[in-house]
Scaffold this motif. Sequence first.
Motif, mmCIF file in Angstrom:
data_model
loop_
_atom_site.group_PDB
_atom_site.id
_atom_site.type_symbol
_atom_site.label_atom_id
_atom_site.label_comp_id
_atom_site.label_asym_id
_atom_site.label_seq_id
_atom_site.Cartn_x
_atom_site.Cartn_y
_atom_site.Cartn_z
ATOM 1 N N ASP A 25 -4.295 3.937 -4.028
ATOM 2 C CA ASP A 25 -4.172 2.486 -4.229
ATOM 3 C C ASP A 25 -5.275 1.961 -5.137
ATOM 4 O OD1 ASP A 25 -1.945 2.391 -2.645
ATOM 5 O OD2 ASP A 25 -2.973 1.595 -0.881
ATOM 6 N N ASP A 26 -6.500 2.463 -4.940
ATOM 7 C CA ASP A 26 -7.629 2.006 -5.761
ATOM 8 C C ASP A 26 -7.397 2.294 -7.241
ATOM 9 O OD1 ASP A 26 -8.967 1.087 -3.553
ATOM 10 O OD2 ASP A 26 -10.275 2.839 -3.351
ATOM 11 N N LEU A 27 -6.745 3.420 -7.520
ATOM 12 C CA LEU A 27 -6.540 3.835 -8.907
ATOM 13 C C LEU A 27 -5.292 3.229 -9.546
ATOM 14 C CD1 LEU A 27 -7.445 7.616 -8.517
ATOM 15 C CD2 LEU A 27 -8.791 5.905 -9.728
ATOM 16 N N THR A 28 -4.268 2.973 -8.744
ATOM 17 C CA THR A 28 -2.973 2.563 -9.309
ATOM 18 C C THR A 28 -2.544 1.151 -8.923
ATOM 19 O OG1 THR A 28 -1.691 3.411 -7.432
ATOM 20 C CG2 THR A 28 -2.196 4.970 -9.215
ATOM 21 N N GLY A 29 -3.200 0.552 -7.914
ATOM 22 C CA GLY A 29 -2.763 -0.758 -7.432
ATOM 23 C C GLY A 29 -1.696 -0.672 -6.366
ATOM 24 N N GLY A 30 -1.255 0.558 -6.039
ATOM 25 C CA GLY A 30 -0.240 0.726 -4.996
ATOM 26 C C GLY A 30 1.175 0.635 -5.537
ATOM 27 N N THR A 54 0.828 -1.197 0.000
ATOM 28 C CA THR A 54 0.000 0.000 0.000
ATOM 29 C C THR A 54 0.864 1.249 0.000
ATOM 30 O OG1 THR A 54 -1.698 1.227 1.225
ATOM 31 C CG2 THR A 54 -0.131 -0.043 2.540
ATOM 32 N N ASP A 77 -5.496 5.256 0.436
ATOM 33 C CA ASP A 77 -6.432 4.269 -0.116
ATOM 34 C C ASP A 77 -6.947 4.640 -1.504
ATOM 35 O OD1 ASP A 77 -6.096 2.783 2.140
ATOM 36 O OD2 ASP A 77 -7.931 3.472 3.129
ATOM 37 N N LYS A 78 -7.270 5.917 -1.713
ATOM 38 C CA LYS A 78 -7.801 6.330 -3.019
ATOM 39 C C LYS A 78 -6.764 6.129 -4.120
ATOM 40 C CE LYS A 78 -11.111 9.822 -1.418
ATOM 41 N NZ LYS A 78 -11.470 11.259 -1.453
#
Length: 283
Positions: free
Chosen positions: A10-15, A3, A7-8
Amino acid sequence: GTTTGLDKLDDLTGGNLPNNFIVILAQSGVGKSSLMLYSYFYKALRTHENDDNYFCYLFSLEMSATMVLGKIISTYLYEEFNVRLSINDIFSRKKNYTLSDENYNLVLKGIEWIKKMESKFIIFDKSLNAEILYTLLLKELEKRGSFQETENRKIYIPNNPNLLFNVIIDHISLVMPSRGRDLKREIDLITAYLVTLRNMTKLSPIIVQQVNREQSSMERRKQGLSDIRQSDAADSADPTKAAEVVIAVFSPKKEKLNTYVGYDVSILDDKLRAIQLLKGRYG
């Protein structure tokens, strides 16, 4: 992967993923190095505290290794003990200020944690060019796997297939061009080397890059175009072209905006940052 702590994002890029090229763009003093250190260095160390699945080669061309570790310890103390100590506090760099005994003991705990993590990173804070980068990375990769020749190509066999190997350059405009090359050609060659190694070994380059001053020009502001664009990358466009993910860190206060996407800048002042995803190749 790991991570980023956001969080936002991570949701868009995969972390923070293997085989992933990331560029972080921002003006000077906005916080691009802080985002890099927190999301792609510190959070990865915390995730892999008790295993051998993370390694980072951090080329810190703006801050000394000591200052980088001071910032990491500052973050660790806040997350672990809910204590706010800036690097100026930690190093007693304020006028007529000395750390209290209580805070000094907390800093010692931070140093103890960093020492436990030492096998997971190298911080290089000297002059850097393309050849030095390539040589150092090859040496480190050979420690962690082997290159083998096949009939058609050269392949890399890692000792640990689960290793996330980050290569971070902060920031790339501070590399020293070799004789016969200007800054753009040096950056372009570094980018080419990183792409080659990424494709062969699945390491993940993360480049921190300044934006051009024209990004904040009066003409663009008149058009309502204060946000950063991918084309604003300074000195070379090659890193953003090669990247899977391009992130911008934007300060509305620095752009002298009164409001930004519904936020009152006069209240939030310089605490407000926007993290903008300018490019996401896989989604």
